[in-house]
Design an enzyme around this catalytic site. Sequence first.
Site, PDB file in Angstrom:
ATOM      1  N   GLY A   1       0.637 -12.502 -30.134  1.00  0.00           N
ATOM      2  CA  GLY A   1       2.131 -12.315 -30.183  1.00  0.00           C
ATOM      3  C   GLY A   1       2.505 -13.532 -30.585  1.00  0.00           C
ATOM      4  O   GLY A   1       1.986 -14.257 -31.159  1.00  0.00           O
TER       5      GLY A   1
ATOM      6  N   VAL B   1       6.273 -16.332 -25.763  1.00  0.00           N
ATOM      7  CA  VAL B   1       5.601 -15.639 -24.919  1.00  0.00           C
ATOM      8  C   VAL B   1       4.289 -16.002 -24.400  1.00  0.00           C
ATOM      9  O   VAL B   1       3.765 -16.135 -23.279  1.00  0.00           O
ATOM     10  CB  VAL B   1       5.571 -13.928 -25.147  1.00  0.00           C
TER      11      VAL B   1
ATOM     12  N   GLU C   1      -3.282 -15.665 -29.622  1.00  0.00           N
ATOM     13  CA  GLU C   1      -3.567 -15.355 -31.034  1.00  0.00           C
ATOM     14  C   GLU C   1      -2.019 -15.139 -31.591  1.00  0.00           C
ATOM     15  O   GLU C   1      -1.524 -14.214 -31.393  1.00  0.00           O
ATOM     16  CB  GLU C   1      -4.375 -13.810 -31.326  1.00  0.00           C
TER      17      GLU C   1
ATOM     18  N   CYS D   1       0.713 -11.240 -39.450  1.00  0.00           N
ATOM     19  CA  CYS D   1       0.712 -12.481 -39.050  1.00  0.00           C
ATOM     20  C   CYS D   1       0.156 -13.525 -39.934  1.00  0.00           C
ATOM     21  O   CYS D   1       0.460 -14.736 -39.800  1.00  0.00           O
ATOM     22  CB  CYS D   1      -0.137 -12.611 -37.647  1.00  0.00           C
TER      23      CYS D   1
HETATM   24  P1  NAD Z   1       5.728  -8.076 -29.117  1.00  0.00           P
HETATM   25  O1  NAD Z   1       7.325  -8.482 -28.969  1.00  0.00           O
HETATM   26  O2  NAD Z   1       5.108  -6.773 -28.919  1.00  0.00           O
HETATM   27  O3  NAD Z   1       5.263  -8.974 -27.909  1.00  0.00           O
HETATM   28  C1  NAD Z   1       3.724  -9.205 -27.679  1.00  0.00           C
HETATM   29  C2  NAD Z   1       3.476  -8.671 -26.217  1.00  0.00           C
HETATM   30  O4  NAD Z   1       4.012  -9.389 -25.417  1.00  0.00           O
HETATM   31  C3  NAD Z   1       4.108  -7.029 -26.105  1.00  0.00           C
HETATM   32  O5  NAD Z   1       3.102  -6.392 -25.433  1.00  0.00           O
HETATM   33  C4  NAD Z   1       5.085  -7.356 -24.966  1.00  0.00           C
HETATM   34  O6  NAD Z   1       5.274  -6.502 -24.143  1.00  0.00           O
HETATM   35  C5  NAD Z   1       4.697  -8.595 -24.252  1.00  0.00           C
HETATM   36  N1  NAD Z   1       5.696  -9.528 -23.902  1.00  0.00           N
HETATM   37  C6  NAD Z   1       6.873  -9.706 -24.690  1.00  0.00           C
HETATM   38  N2  NAD Z   1       7.701 -10.371 -23.865  1.00  0.00           N
HETATM   39  C7  NAD Z   1       6.874 -11.071 -22.507  1.00  0.00           C
HETATM   40  C8  NAD Z   1       7.384 -11.651 -21.541  1.00  0.00           C
HETATM   41  N3  NAD Z   1       8.244 -12.320 -21.495  1.00  0.00           N
HETATM   42  N4  NAD Z   1       6.438 -11.793 -20.352  1.00  0.00           N
HETATM   43  C9  NAD Z   1       5.317 -11.122 -20.754  1.00  0.00           C
HETATM   44  N5  NAD Z   1       5.036 -10.311 -21.649  1.00  0.00           N
HETATM   45  C10 NAD Z   1       5.771 -10.295 -23.029  1.00  0.00           C
HETATM   46  O7  NAD Z   1       5.314  -8.762 -30.525  1.00  0.00           O
HETATM   47  P2  NAD Z   1       5.729 -10.465 -30.982  1.00  0.00           P
HETATM   48  O8  NAD Z   1       5.386 -11.371 -30.026  1.00  0.00           O
HETATM   49  O9  NAD Z   1       7.051 -10.049 -31.795  1.00  0.00           O
HETATM   50  O10 NAD Z   1       4.552 -10.419 -32.233  1.00  0.00           O
HETATM   51  C11 NAD Z   1       4.885 -10.934 -33.384  1.00  0.00           C
HETATM   52  C12 NAD Z   1       3.971 -12.167 -33.617  1.00  0.00           C
HETATM   53  O11 NAD Z   1       2.608 -12.286 -33.173  1.00  0.00           O
HETATM   54  C13 NAD Z   1       3.980 -13.090 -34.601  1.00  0.00           C
HETATM   55  O12 NAD Z   1       4.448 -14.473 -34.483  1.00  0.00           O
HETATM   56  C14 NAD Z   1       2.879 -12.967 -35.310  1.00  0.00           C
HETATM   57  O13 NAD Z   1       2.352 -13.772 -36.278  1.00  0.00           O
HETATM   58  C15 NAD Z   1       1.999 -12.838 -33.903  1.00  0.00           C
HETATM   59  N6  NAD Z   1       0.766 -12.119 -34.335  1.00  0.00           N
HETATM   60  C16 NAD Z   1      -0.399 -12.827 -34.485  1.00  0.00           C
HETATM   61  C17 NAD Z   1      -1.517 -12.310 -34.724  1.00  0.00           C
HETATM   62  C18 NAD Z   1      -2.847 -12.797 -34.648  1.00  0.00           C
HETATM   63  O14 NAD Z   1      -3.884 -12.203 -34.809  1.00  0.00           O
HETATM   64  N7  NAD Z   1      -3.097 -14.344 -34.563  1.00  0.00           N
HETATM   65  C19 NAD Z   1      -1.561 -10.708 -34.884  1.00  0.00           C
HETATM   66  C20 NAD Z   1      -0.236 -10.022 -34.881  1.00  0.00           C
HETATM   67  C21 NAD Z   1       0.772 -10.879 -34.619  1.00  0.00           C
END
Ligand code: NAD
Length: 456
Positions: free
Chosen positions: A188, A192, A210, A244
């Site tokens: 994510g 976070v 990741e 991502c």
């Molecule tokens: P998201 O908002 O779905 O959050 C990811 C997870 O974190 C969710 O399961 C959510 O419930 C949890 N979460 C959110 N806030 C939280 C908190 N305060 N405390 C605990 N858990 C919490 O997804 P996102 O973060 O918007 O994902 C997008 C990001 O992820 C982009 O930056 C993208 O580049 C990155 N990403 C990385 C990869 C990789 O493989 N490196 C792959 C996909 C996405």
Amino acid sequence: MTDAAAIVSRLRSTFASGRTRPYEWRVRQLDAIKKMLVDREDEILDALHVDLGRPRLESFIGETGFMVKEVEHARRHLREWMKPERVSTPVVLQPGKSEVHKEPLGVVLVIGPWNYPFQLIMSPLVGAIAAGNTVVLKPSEIASNTSALLARLIPQYLEPDAVAVVEGGIPETTALLEQQFDHIFYTGNGHVARVIYAAAAKHLTPVTLELGGKSPCIVDRNVDLDVVARRITWGKFFNAGQTCVAPDYLMVHESVREPLLEKLRSTVRDFYGEDPQRSADYGRIVNARHHQRLAKLLPSGEPVTKIQVDEADRYISPVILRDVSADSPAMADEIFGPILPVLSFRETEEVTHFVNARPKPLALYVFTDNDRFADEIVDHTSSGGVTINHVWLHLGVPGLPFGGVGESGLGAYHGQFSFDTFSHRRGILHKPLRIDPPIMYPPYDGLKSRLLKLLA
Ligand code: NAD
């Protein structure tokens, strides 16, 4: 709310029973994952379509098809990954046998994001199961249909006492993070990630993070612009840019900027037609919040393609922006949507300087016919991974680690790297009892101490 403590305790007793350790158990679970992928492909693709408005073929490429390859690879190599590795024992420690054993860690937590909400839960799951762990899965609440489907399907295919799905958002994840895990695997955003890392630190739990970042895509002169434009357009606008590892921005050699912009414009039309909103091959933005965030980036440059925005349909057309300045909103954070800013350069050092002045990206792409140019860029920058002359295909090579560096992440997975991520490498020296030279025991006098100094 689900009782996080009870779930973790249930999974911990399963792990403690030793049931998940044998090769046979792991293989059975991997086979069950494969069966689920095959039996339920349509339902999975449907859920992804509802969540992301994504073309089914893109979901097949990025999620179910990808996962079948991943699980087959793990199945094929598991015995060899599990085998202890023999290492040499130094002469002074002879006689003896030294081996690295790979043992499972225990109970693992996997937290996934919404952009590839199926694959980014299932791929770590394959590694965690292959390594003999029990697993709690927490899919993203933003992709709610996929999350609900995972919660329904996983217990039908995998042992519920070994793999649990917990649905929910911040409160549910926070409750999970209060529990003690043996590894936390989070995909994510970086904000976070800091919450996860801090929670993990309380229990000294190792983490894999990741994350994302602004992945640059550099285009040299003397390249086949038709091919380059096709590859970039495909990789950028796949999943409406919510990938991502999507090329975040282009840095193009000044001498080919104009013809490349023209090719990009015509390629967008070739791929998605005059009105991409009507194309079955173009996705949507996940929700209104992200739609509004992206809309604010649109004035960052001069549009090369026609900009069309329809919030009710969560639609933003494929946007290419020229004359984008380095301090415009589009260049501040990861875009994560169908907007491609194009910048240009004259000298190679301008590129390396620009990339190095920013946080280390998850991926970096170089299009060139000149190996020296590619080496120059790769050797003088850092990123999670690299594809030369294409975009993000490196993540489909199971022999390559997939992960970030610095702000783009911590740790890596895919193929054997997943197995290693979820295993402890335990060094074991096995000495026979029967030979026990007195030289190492006190009193250390005379000849003994001289000999010990020589050998130790
Ligand atoms: P998201 O908002 O779905 O959050 C990811 C997870 O974190 C969710 O399961 C959510 O419930 C949890 N979460 C959110 N806030 C939280 C908190 N305060 N405390 C605990 N858990 C919490 O997804 P996102 O973060 O918007 O994902 C997008 C990001 O992820 C982009 O930056 C993208 O580049 C990155 N990403 C990385 C990869 C990789 O493989 N490196 C792959 C996909 C996405």
